[in-house]
Design an enzyme around this catalytic site. Structure first.
Site, PDB file in Angstrom:
ATOM      1  N   GLU A 166       0.838  -1.186   0.000  1.00 37.13           N
ATOM      2  CA  GLU A 166       0.000   0.000   0.000  1.00 37.13           C
ATOM      3  C   GLU A 166       0.878   1.243   0.000  1.00 37.13           C
ATOM      4  O   GLU A 166       1.745   1.387   0.876  1.00 37.13           O
ATOM      5  CB  GLU A 166      -0.905   0.043   1.228  1.00 37.13           C
ATOM      6  CG  GLU A 166      -1.956  -1.045   1.278  1.00 37.13           C
ATOM      7  CD  GLU A 166      -2.884  -0.884   2.477  1.00 37.13           C
ATOM      8  OE1 GLU A 166      -4.078  -1.164   2.337  1.00 37.13           O
ATOM      9  OE2 GLU A 166      -2.404  -0.467   3.556  1.00 37.13           O
ATOM     10  N   CYS A 167       0.664   2.129  -0.965  1.00 38.40           N
ATOM     11  CA  CYS A 167       1.339   3.419  -1.026  1.00 38.40           C
ATOM     12  C   CYS A 167       2.860   3.244  -0.915  1.00 38.40           C
ATOM     13  O   CYS A 167       3.491   2.809  -1.861  1.00 38.40           O
ATOM     14  CB  CYS A 167       0.790   4.363   0.035  1.00 38.40           C
ATOM     15  SG  CYS A 167       1.101   6.107  -0.332  1.00 38.40           S
TER      16      CYS A 167
END
Length: 436
Positions: free
Chosen positions: A327-328
């Site tokens: 994530e990210c």
């Protein structure tokens, strides 16, 4: 049994909500009050400070991304607390234009859903009786939101305070505290918010100072007495699907942005979470069923991450047979390269073809509703996920298959679809909750 609480909010960001929230938590804890903290909206930094100040884990509540049942379930599990305090986000009524699962994400929607009255923090620098007009407007805008009173912040002098109190009395607004200008206790900030709690060497001292400051200038007994709520007793936590029975989770200063309710939900579903540190050049547990790389600040540690050869090799071996999701920041590290703010290119793990750069900063911010085109650990293709994106990275190259069809809160398509290559998947948004 209705989980009495209060929401600490303000007309806008920068009024002092977090400072006052932390001071209240510290002051009440020192006086033996068990306080359960929450954070309205998609913030993964403030809850860690709440936890340090209160001694209890803090959780996010989000009316756009979470159903009413999920929100009330998270609250009800913590009904043993004597008082609940939730820190608001932005201004009290600030949210997105279109409602999501249970509202538009505003603190006002959370106040209406829970029945928690609002303590409005007012930065009164540069005004006097006019502050009462602002408070009166916030008190009367919505019949679903109850204003408990105001805390006046950055008051210049006793005369300044007296003038403001005259206006508040005429408007029928209760003053719960008056804070003089105070520059000795500050928390450093970074581009995504406060510098993380674990990076604050003097955090205990800072929280003690904040607690004493708030205790001196705020009526704690009155704060406690004004708490109310209407959360239903029968609700229980809504289940979350874990990525696997045994989950290898990256956790260190570069990988720390994961919502606490996700970890709690995974454990409640029977999953075992095994932590490892890429910055310490550790590889994921080869016995795990899935690997999860959360967001964080990989751009601040890009050189160390590029040199972590055991981490690179171990992650590649893991991804050859088992799913890895990022994530990210975790997504960026799964890519081929990351260019830092100085323009220096650092080789990443290469599970994906993604190339990102911080050399030209551009803010990406907002809620995301994603429909998966391929599975990710814990969710099948076709599942809809609600999350939030906040970063300053630019995609230089993304040659892999798109992972999801992604919309913003206004149902507009987003170019950042995430990507997939083999068993490796990643997104720029942070998962908050699945939706039907």
């Amino acid at each position: 049994m209705n989980c009495p609480g209060l929401i600490i909010s303000a007309p806008a960001s920068g009024a002092g909500k977090t400072t006052i929230m932390l001071g209240l938590l510290s002051a009440l804890r020192k006086r033996g009050v068990t306080v359960q903290p929450f954070k309205n909206g998609p913030d993964y930094i403030d809850p860690a400070f709440h936890t340090a100040a209160s001694g209890r884990p803090s959780f996010n509540l989000d009316s756009w991304a979470m159903s009413t049942e999920r929100i009330t379930g998270l609250i009800r599990v913590r009904a043993d607390a004597e008082l609940t305090l939730a820190e608001g986000s932005m201004g009290l009524f600030d949210g997105v234009a279109s409602a999501g699962e249970a509202g538009n994400g505003s603190s006002a929607d959370m106040a209406a859903l829970t029945g928690w009255p609002v303590v409005l923090v007012l930065d009164v620098s540069g005004q006097a009786q006019s502050a009462a007009a602002i408070a009166h407007g916030f008190a009367t805008l919505s019949p679903k939101v109850k204003l408990a009173g105001v805390i006046l912040n950055r008051v210049a002098s006793p005369r300044h305070e007296a003038l403001i109190r005259v206006g508040m009395a005429e408007a029928g607004i209760r003053v719960l505290g008056v804070l003089p200008r105070h520059k000795t206790v500050t928390l450093p900030e970074r581009h995504l918010g406060l510098v993380q709690a674990e990076e604050q060497p003097n955090l205990v001292v800072l929280l003690d100072q904040l607690g004493e400051f708030i205790a001196t200038h705020v009526d704690l007994e009155q704060i406690f007495s004004l708490a109310a709520g209407n959360v239903k007793a029968e609700n229980s936590p809504v289940a979350l699907s874990p990525p696997g029975q045994r989950v290898a989770l990256a956790r260190d200063a570069a990988f720390s942005f994961i919502y606490p309710h996700l970890l709690e939900g995974w454990r409640q579903a029977g999953a075992e979470i095994v932590l490892f540190s890429p910055l310490a050049d550790e590889a994921p547990d080869p016995q795990a069923d899935a690997c999860w790389l959360p967001g964080g600040y990989p751009e601040l540690h890009a050189g160390n991450l590029a040199a972590a050869t055991r981490f690179h090799e171990g992650l590649r071996r893991f991804a050859a047979e088992k799913p890895v999701h990022g994530e990210c920041g975790g997504y960026m590290v799964m890519g081929t390269s990351l260019t830092d703010a100085r323009g220096v290119r650092h080789a990443m793990t290469g599970l994906l073809g993604l190339e990102t750069s911080f050399a030209t900063r551009r803010m990406h911010l907002g809620y995301r509703l994603a429909t998966l085109m391929s599975p990710v650990p814990g969710y099948a293709a076709g599942q809809r996920l609600r999350g939030h994106e906040f970063h300053y990275a630019t995609i230089v190259h993304q040659p892999d298959e798109p992972l999801a069809h992604t919309l913003d809160a206004n149902s507009m398509s987003i170019a950042e679809t995430g990507s997939r290559r083999g068993l490796a998947t990643g997104t720029f948004f942070h998962l908050i909750a699945p939706t039907a």
